[in-house]
Scaffold this motif. Structure first.
Motif, PDB file in Angstrom:
ATOM      1  N   VAL A   1     118.729 -15.575  96.081  1.00  0.00           N
ATOM      2  CA  VAL A   1     117.731 -16.565  96.445  1.00  0.00           C
ATOM      3  C   VAL A   1     118.472 -17.846  96.659  1.00  0.00           C
ATOM      4  O   VAL A   1     119.495 -18.345  96.228  1.00  0.00           O
ATOM      5  CB  VAL A   1     116.807 -16.913  95.117  1.00  0.00           C
ATOM      6  CG1 VAL A   1     115.777 -18.049  95.281  1.00  0.00           C
ATOM      7  CG2 VAL A   1     116.256 -15.540  94.774  1.00  0.00           C
ATOM      8  N   VAL A   2     118.011 -18.573  98.028  1.00  0.00           N
ATOM      9  CA  VAL A   2     118.584 -19.786  98.537  1.00  0.00           C
ATOM     10  C   VAL A   2     117.515 -20.820  98.426  1.00  0.00           C
ATOM     11  O   VAL A   2     116.276 -20.948  99.111  1.00  0.00           O
ATOM     12  CB  VAL A   2     119.097 -19.638  99.746  1.00  0.00           C
ATOM     13  CG1 VAL A   2     119.203 -20.855 100.574  1.00  0.00           C
ATOM     14  CG2 VAL A   2     119.914 -18.656  99.915  1.00  0.00           C
ATOM     15  N   PRO A   3     117.500 -21.660  97.255  1.00  0.00           N
ATOM     16  CA  PRO A   3     116.354 -22.592  97.281  1.00  0.00           C
ATOM     17  C   PRO A   3     116.393 -23.296  98.268  1.00  0.00           C
ATOM     18  O   PRO A   3     117.114 -23.808  99.212  1.00  0.00           O
ATOM     19  CB  PRO A   3     116.845 -23.690  96.091  1.00  0.00           C
ATOM     20  CG  PRO A   3     118.072 -22.734  95.375  1.00  0.00           C
ATOM     21  CD  PRO A   3     118.479 -21.761  96.331  1.00  0.00           C
ATOM     22  N   GLY A   4     114.972 -23.974  98.676  1.00  0.00           N
ATOM     23  CA  GLY A   4     114.661 -24.852  99.749  1.00  0.00           C
ATOM     24  C   GLY A   4     114.225 -23.803 100.945  1.00  0.00           C
ATOM     25  O   GLY A   4     114.075 -24.358 101.947  1.00  0.00           O
ATOM     26  N   GLU A   5     114.426 -22.627 100.878  1.00  0.00           N
ATOM     27  CA  GLU A   5     114.504 -21.723 102.142  1.00  0.00           C
ATOM     28  C   GLU A   5     113.000 -21.243 102.048  1.00  0.00           C
ATOM     29  O   GLU A   5     112.692 -20.737 103.030  1.00  0.00           O
ATOM     30  CB  GLU A   5     115.499 -20.568 102.265  1.00  0.00           C
ATOM     31  CG  GLU A   5     116.772 -21.178 102.489  1.00  0.00           C
ATOM     32  CD  GLU A   5     116.850 -21.573 104.024  1.00  0.00           C
ATOM     33  OE1 GLU A   5     116.277 -20.904 105.090  1.00  0.00           O
ATOM     34  OE2 GLU A   5     117.702 -22.403 104.225  1.00  0.00           O
ATOM     35  N   SER A   6     112.302 -21.107 101.053  1.00  0.00           N
ATOM     36  CA  SER A   6     110.924 -20.570 100.938  1.00  0.00           C
ATOM     37  C   SER A   6     110.073 -21.045 101.833  1.00  0.00           C
ATOM     38  O   SER A   6     109.117 -20.393 102.320  1.00  0.00           O
ATOM     39  CB  SER A   6     110.378 -20.569  99.501  1.00  0.00           C
ATOM     40  OG  SER A   6     110.285 -21.949  99.160  1.00  0.00           O
TER      41      SER A   6
END
Length: 195
Positions: free
Chosen positions: A84-89
């Motif tokens: 999971v890469v935060p801020g990519e959603s």
């Protein structure tokens, strides 16, 4: 052949009626789903093997518990990394190729990690990483048949599902958060004969 609506990024939650022991109470994240078949990883099957025992360089980035998960019954000798890469959603689907080097978006903030890449490339960007040995796979139309038979519930995934610190409770937790009669299925006993 009829058009297949993609379920990529969704969760398959095993129904209590699913008889295959490989998928008893399984929560599967679909990484790919199209007319050629489906591929996913079981999110709630931790093994006793530490990530450091097989992929030492990735051990520091692996979330708790820091173990390898059995992703499914296919190719148990291969490893997949899901992060999971935060801020990519919030990024648009048209910009799928963006994101940190060594990471390929699957759905929202969830993506596949190139385990051949140096971990340093992703260290600053990755919020959580899970390593899976093997995967779950379905041939063309096979998953659709299982869905028609009532073997799986299909629900939306959340980034936290990938890194749940209590994977043994994920099946119930995913069902419990549904805003439908599925929430009641979470109370289904492990062994109905003891009810």
């Amino acid at each position: 052949m009829t058009e297949v609506s993609s379920l990529t990024g969704r969760l398959l939650v095993a129904t209590p009626a699913l008889a295959d022991p490989n998928f008893d109470r399984a929560v599967v994240l679909l990484l790919d789903h199209d007319e050629e078949g489906s591929l996913g990883v079981v999110l709630n099957r931790p093994t006793p093997v530490g990530v450091g025992d097989i992929l030492q360089s990735w051990a520091e980035l692996a979330g708790e518990p820091g173990v390898v998960f059995q992703g499914g019954p296919v190719s148990l000798d291969s490893a997949l990394g899901v992060a999971v890469v935060p801020g990519e959603s919030g990024r648009s689907a048209a910009r799928t190729e963006e994101g940190p080097l060594g990471w390929r978006r699957v759905h929202g903030a969830i993506g596949l990690v190139d385990l051949e890449a140096p971990p340093e490339l992703l260290a600053a960007a990755v919020g959580s990483l899970r390593i899976f040995a093997g995967y779950a796979g379905w041939g063309p139309g096979q998953l659709e048949d299982e869905l028609a038979e009532g073997a799986w519930y299909v629900v939306e995934s959340e980034p936290g599902d990938v890194s749940s610190p209590a994977p043994e409770r994920l099946w119930r937790a995913v069902l419990r958060r549904q805003r439908s009669e599925l929430a009641m299925v979470a109370t289904y006993p492990d062994d109905p004969s003891l009810n």
